[in-house]
Design an enzyme around this catalytic site. Structure first.
Site, PDB file in Angstrom:
ATOM      1  N   SER A  47      87.653  80.387  36.924  1.00 28.78           N
ATOM      2  CA  SER A  47      87.554  80.653  38.359  1.00 28.78           C
ATOM      3  C   SER A  47      86.084  80.688  38.735  1.00 28.78           C
ATOM      4  O   SER A  47      85.238  81.140  37.948  1.00 28.78           O
ATOM      5  CB  SER A  47      88.193  82.012  38.685  1.00 28.78           C
ATOM      6  N   SER A  48      85.792  80.199  39.941  1.00 31.76           N
ATOM      7  CA  SER A  48      84.405  80.276  40.422  1.00 31.76           C
ATOM      8  C   SER A  48      83.945  81.725  40.458  1.00 31.76           C
ATOM      9  O   SER A  48      82.750  82.011  40.329  1.00 31.76           O
ATOM     10  CB  SER A  48      84.307  79.665  41.812  1.00 31.76           C
TER      11      SER A  48
ATOM     12  N   GLY B 121      83.690  74.193  45.800  1.00 32.20           N
ATOM     13  CA  GLY B 121      82.466  74.062  45.006  1.00 32.20           C
ATOM     14  C   GLY B 121      82.390  75.093  43.899  1.00 32.20           C
ATOM     15  O   GLY B 121      83.404  75.678  43.511  1.00 32.20           O
TER      16      GLY B 121
ATOM     17  N   HIS C  93      83.989  74.110  37.978  1.00 37.71           N
ATOM     18  CA  HIS C  93      84.135  74.383  36.543  1.00 37.71           C
ATOM     19  C   HIS C  93      85.181  73.421  35.996  1.00 37.71           C
ATOM     20  O   HIS C  93      85.679  72.545  36.729  1.00 37.71           O
ATOM     21  CB  HIS C  93      84.545  75.846  36.323  1.00 37.71           C
ATOM     22  N   GLU C  94      85.533  73.599  34.728  1.00 35.32           N
ATOM     23  CA  GLU C  94      86.456  72.670  34.072  1.00 35.32           C
ATOM     24  C   GLU C  94      87.815  72.591  34.781  1.00 35.32           C
ATOM     25  O   GLU C  94      88.492  71.572  34.706  1.00 35.32           O
ATOM     26  CB  GLU C  94      86.651  73.052  32.605  1.00 35.32           C
ATOM     27  N   GLY C  95      88.238  73.682  35.419  1.00 40.82           N
ATOM     28  CA  GLY C  95      89.508  73.658  36.167  1.00 40.82           C
ATOM     29  C   GLY C  95      89.471  72.595  37.254  1.00 40.82           C
ATOM     30  O   GLY C  95      90.380  71.762  37.388  1.00 40.82           O
ATOM     31  N   HIS C  96      88.377  72.617  38.039  1.00 40.51           N
ATOM     32  CA  HIS C  96      88.226  71.600  39.086  1.00 40.51           C
ATOM     33  C   HIS C  96      88.146  70.198  38.477  1.00 40.51           C
ATOM     34  O   HIS C  96      88.745  69.255  38.977  1.00 40.51           O
ATOM     35  CB  HIS C  96      86.935  71.846  39.875  1.00 40.51           C
TER      36      HIS C  96
ATOM     37  N   VAL D 161      93.556  75.670  33.839  1.00 39.08           N
ATOM     38  CA  VAL D 161      92.627  75.541  32.713  1.00 39.08           C
ATOM     39  C   VAL D 161      92.057  76.924  32.405  1.00 39.08           C
ATOM     40  O   VAL D 161      91.644  77.655  33.317  1.00 39.08           O
ATOM     41  CB  VAL D 161      91.495  74.546  33.041  1.00 39.08           C
TER      42      VAL D 161
ATOM     43  N   GLN E 217      89.300  81.226  55.581  1.00 41.68           N
ATOM     44  CA  GLN E 217      90.235  81.780  54.602  1.00 41.68           C
ATOM     45  C   GLN E 217      89.710  83.059  53.943  1.00 41.68           C
ATOM     46  O   GLN E 217      90.369  83.620  53.079  1.00 41.68           O
ATOM     47  CB  GLN E 217      90.613  80.742  53.538  1.00 41.68           C
TER      48      GLN E 217
HETATM   49  P1  AMP Z   1      88.732  76.535  44.743  1.00 43.51           P
HETATM   50  O1  AMP Z   1      87.416  75.841  44.660  1.00 43.51           O
HETATM   51  O2  AMP Z   1      88.773  77.840  44.020  1.00 43.51           O
HETATM   52  O3  AMP Z   1      89.264  76.599  46.136  1.00 43.51           O
HETATM   53  O4  AMP Z   1      89.748  75.624  43.939  1.00 43.51           O
HETATM   54  C1  AMP Z   1      89.890  74.258  44.223  1.00 43.51           C
HETATM   55  C2  AMP Z   1      91.062  73.720  43.470  1.00 43.51           C
HETATM   56  O5  AMP Z   1      90.851  73.909  42.067  1.00 43.51           O
HETATM   57  C3  AMP Z   1      92.367  74.457  43.805  1.00 43.51           C
HETATM   58  O6  AMP Z   1      93.424  73.508  43.840  1.00 43.51           O
HETATM   59  C4  AMP Z   1      92.506  75.404  42.648  1.00 43.51           C
HETATM   60  O7  AMP Z   1      93.842  75.779  42.402  1.00 43.51           O
HETATM   61  C5  AMP Z   1      91.964  74.565  41.511  1.00 43.51           C
HETATM   62  N1  AMP Z   1      91.575  75.425  40.391  1.00 43.51           N
HETATM   63  C6  AMP Z   1      90.774  76.512  40.426  1.00 43.51           C
HETATM   64  N2  AMP Z   1      90.696  77.084  39.213  1.00 43.51           N
HETATM   65  C7  AMP Z   1      91.476  76.341  38.387  1.00 43.51           C
HETATM   66  C8  AMP Z   1      91.826  76.421  36.991  1.00 43.51           C
HETATM   67  N3  AMP Z   1      91.360  77.378  36.214  1.00 43.51           N
HETATM   68  N4  AMP Z   1      92.667  75.487  36.500  1.00 43.51           N
HETATM   69  C9  AMP Z   1      93.166  74.495  37.297  1.00 43.51           C
HETATM   70  N5  AMP Z   1      92.873  74.368  38.591  1.00 43.51           N
HETATM   71  C10 AMP Z   1      92.047  75.279  39.141  1.00 43.51           C
END
Ligand code: AMP
Length: 274
Positions: A176-177, A22, A25-28, A167, A52
């Site tokens: 990053s979150s 959750g 952001h744009e990465g997700h 991203v 984790q």
């Molecule tokens: P998280 O919510 O941080 O556990 O991330 C969920 C998924 O989103 C994971 O596969 C992360 O690697 C991916 N993710 C997080 N930040 C980015 C980003 N800046 N660019 C691409 N994927 C991302």
């Protein structure tokens, strides 16, 4: 959830899953879009996975923004949000964990003991709950991607793992979150991680083939950027994540550092011409 996915599969519908914690952001959202390109239905999971996080880490204060997350994933065309409760994922008496593969031993594995055990366990559980055709992960968490790829191979998990590009903000900071913890001064210092990776890329592009010297330059860049603690900065082999000494083939530059109390990670593939 299993019934829904199995029924979709039976109808010949291709299913993609994007696991997240959750605070989207744009990465997700780029993962959701990538899933929509290769699959007919996209499921986004949102679960802040306690196993984790280590003691003293940010599990309690991790940003939880469910309403805007749901809006964002609806906005980019995901079909289903899977938001399990703690009890659904970890019923009372839960005691089975996945022992992570050896690619998880160093770096994040050393700095965050138990982290990849929690990641591997929850991702395998999500794969069981959601038997999708494709699972999409971000390269931003490079070592995590390698851990999941190895786990899927070692444990015969019938899913195709796709790794999508990192991203970044316009100035290079990887999204990053945890970036939302940064005050304006920390936000500036956070750029040091990207600069550290750029230092490595420039050194190799300039002909440097001594991995040790490149890593020294990476550390210098981080110190010059006034980060508060360097967990690691290294050049590693892409498959094994072992440190690269003499650079004779492509490597990955990886970095983890604290800016204030916020721990950030980033990485970059570095092409080493023959
Ligand atoms: P998280 O919510 O941080 O556990 O991330 C969920 C998924 O989103 C994971 O596969 C992360 O690697 C991916 N993710 C997080 N930040 C980015 C980003 N800046 N660019 C691409 N994927 C991302």
């Amino acid at each position: 959830m299993q019934d829904v996915v199995l029924e979709l599969r039976q109808r010949g519908i291709r299913v993609g899953v994007v696991p997240t914690m959750g605070a989207l952001h744009e990465g997700h959202l780029s993962l959701v879009r990538a899933s929509r390109e290769c699959c007919d239905r996209t499921i986004v999971t949102i679960f802040v996975n306690p196993t984790q996080f280590g003691p003293g880490e940010d599990f309690q204060k991790y940003p939880r923004t469910l309403e805007s997350d749901l809006e964002a994933i609806r906005g980019c065309g995901a079909d289903i949000a899977f938001v399990p409760s703690h009890e659904e994922m970890y019923p009372s008496g839960f005691s089975t964990y996945v022992e992570p593969p050896s690619v998880g031993a160093r770096w994040e594995g050393e700095c965050r003991p138990g982290h990849f055990r929690g990641v591997a366990t929850v991702v395998l559980k999500l794969f069981q709950a959601i038997p999708a055709h494709v699972a999409l992960f971000g390269r931003k968490d490079y070592q995590q991607c390698r851990v999941i790829q190895e786990m899927v191979r070692d444990l015969n998990v019938p899913v195709e793992v796709r790794v999508c590009p990192t991203v970044r903000e316009s100035d290079g900071l990887a999204m990053s979150s945890r970036n939302r913890y940064l005050d304006p001064r920390d936000r500036q210092r956070a750029l040091s991680l990207y600069r550290c990776l750029s230092t490595a890329m420039e050194a190799v592009a300039g002909g440097q083939r001594d991995g040790r010297l490149v890593v020294e330059a990476m550390h210098r860049t981080l110190r010059d950027g006034n980060v508060d603690r360097i967990d690691y900065a290294a050049l590693v082999e892409p498959e094994t994540l072992q440190p690269a000494g003499h650079l004779s083939r492509d490597v990955v530059a990886i970095v983890a550092a604290f800016v204030g109390t916020t721990r950030l990670i980033d990485n970059a593939a570095i092409h080493v011409p023959e």
